[in-house]
Design a protein around this motif. Sequence first.
Motif, short mmCIF file in Angstrom:
data_model
loop_
_atom_site.label_atom_id
_atom_site.label_comp_id
_atom_site.label_asym_id
_atom_site.label_seq_id
_atom_site.Cartn_x
_atom_site.Cartn_y
_atom_site.Cartn_z
N LEU A 100 0.80 -1.22 0.00
CA LEU A 100 0.00 0.00 0.00
C LEU A 100 0.84 1.28 0.00
N PRO A 101 1.95 1.36 0.77
CA PRO A 101 2.75 2.60 0.71
C PRO A 101 3.28 2.90 -0.69
N PHE A 102 3.68 1.87 -1.44
CA PHE A 102 4.16 2.08 -2.80
C PHE A 102 3.03 2.54 -3.71
N LEU A 103 1.85 1.94 -3.55
CA LEU A 103 0.71 2.33 -4.37
C LEU A 103 0.31 3.78 -4.13
N LEU A 104 0.39 4.21 -2.87
CA LEU A 104 -0.01 5.58 -2.54
C LEU A 104 0.98 6.61 -3.08
N LEU A 105 2.22 6.19 -3.35
CA LEU A 105 3.17 7.10 -3.98
C LEU A 105 2.85 7.29 -5.47
N VAL A 106 2.21 6.28 -6.07
CA VAL A 106 1.80 6.39 -7.47
C VAL A 106 0.51 7.19 -7.58
N LEU A 107 -0.45 6.87 -6.70
CA LEU A 107 -1.73 7.58 -6.69
C LEU A 107 -2.21 7.66 -5.25
N ASP A 108 -2.26 8.88 -4.71
CA ASP A 108 -2.56 9.07 -3.29
C ASP A 108 -4.07 9.03 -3.02
N LYS A 109 -4.67 7.88 -3.33
CA LYS A 109 -6.11 7.70 -3.10
C LYS A 109 -6.33 6.28 -2.56
N PRO A 110 -6.30 6.11 -1.23
CA PRO A 110 -6.42 4.77 -0.64
C PRO A 110 -7.68 4.03 -1.06
N LEU A 111 -8.80 4.74 -1.21
CA LEU A 111 -10.05 4.07 -1.53
C LEU A 111 -10.10 3.56 -2.97
N VAL A 112 -9.11 3.92 -3.79
CA VAL A 112 -9.00 3.33 -5.12
C VAL A 112 -8.42 1.93 -5.02
N PHE A 113 -7.40 1.77 -4.16
CA PHE A 113 -6.66 0.51 -4.10
C PHE A 113 -7.21 -0.50 -3.09
N LEU A 114 -7.80 -0.02 -2.00
CA LEU A 114 -8.25 -0.94 -0.95
C LEU A 114 -9.29 -1.95 -1.44
N PRO A 115 -10.28 -1.57 -2.25
CA PRO A 115 -11.20 -2.60 -2.76
C PRO A 115 -10.50 -3.65 -3.62
N ILE A 116 -9.50 -3.24 -4.39
CA ILE A 116 -8.77 -4.19 -5.23
C ILE A 116 -7.98 -5.16 -4.36
N ILE A 117 -7.27 -4.62 -3.35
CA ILE A 117 -6.52 -5.46 -2.43
C ILE A 117 -7.45 -6.41 -1.68
N ALA A 118 -8.62 -5.91 -1.31
CA ALA A 118 -9.59 -6.72 -0.58
C ALA A 118 -10.03 -7.93 -1.40
N VAL A 119 -10.34 -7.70 -2.68
CA VAL A 119 -10.75 -8.81 -3.54
C VAL A 119 -9.63 -9.82 -3.70
#
Length: 255
Positions: free
Chosen positions: A35-54
């Motif tokens: 998640l820290p690396f993803l947030l450096l690319v795009l600082d929007k946690p709610l974009v990535f959290l559903p993907i990680i959850a699935v």
Amino acid sequence: MSDLANYQYLLIALIFVWSGFVRSGLGFGGAVLSLPFLLLVLDKPLVFLPIIAVHLLVFSSLTIWMNNRTRSGESPGVSTVDWKYLSRILGIMIVPKLIGVFGLITLPSDVLSAIIFVIVALYSVSYIINRPFRSGSKTVDTIFLMAGGYISGTSLIGAPLIIAVAAQHLPKEKLRDTLFALWFILVLIKMGAFIWAGVDLQLIHHLWLLPCAAVGHVIGLYAHDRILRAETPVFFRVLGTVLLVVSGVGIVSVL
């Protein structure tokens, strides 16, 4: 996530390969170490959290199914999941988990990102000094589980605190699958909250990110035994140093 540059899509794909590798290679950390690396690319946690959850739902259930299928040939009727212990810790974690989920949906993205970076920075320091979180009493167990449940509710990165407790009470052969069953239940709650709150589940992006995570998952399965035989303190120090740098950059960028 539709307006990103091509290099950003490539970085996200590589990070999800890394996420799948860590999840199957270490047994945890697919979220906390990506998640820290993803947030450096795009600082929007709610974009990535559903993907990680699935991804957690898919690969945790797949791993449990495969391991139990293998075990059934050796010891019929014996599960690789300790359901009794799982129900006990869920009873402790469920309320903090729900509180964390509520905080996730209401907190602004920059505040949530800052919280994630700070938590990961603390984890990384524990890796660097080779002093991972440990529990020493029932009271501390309860505190760790409640804190892990809350952090899991906010950002899916409560695993190190939960493992600090579970690793002391579960036999080695049941630890990994019991944790996977726990992640499945916790993430299922989060997915329900996402759907109820109308959060975009980024379904179109699962078409290309799920295969990326699958590649990492397969590599992690092959690397699991080698990681266990390697100098794990050195591995975690290097990993901790990288995470600390990334978290530091992330905190500065948020501020």
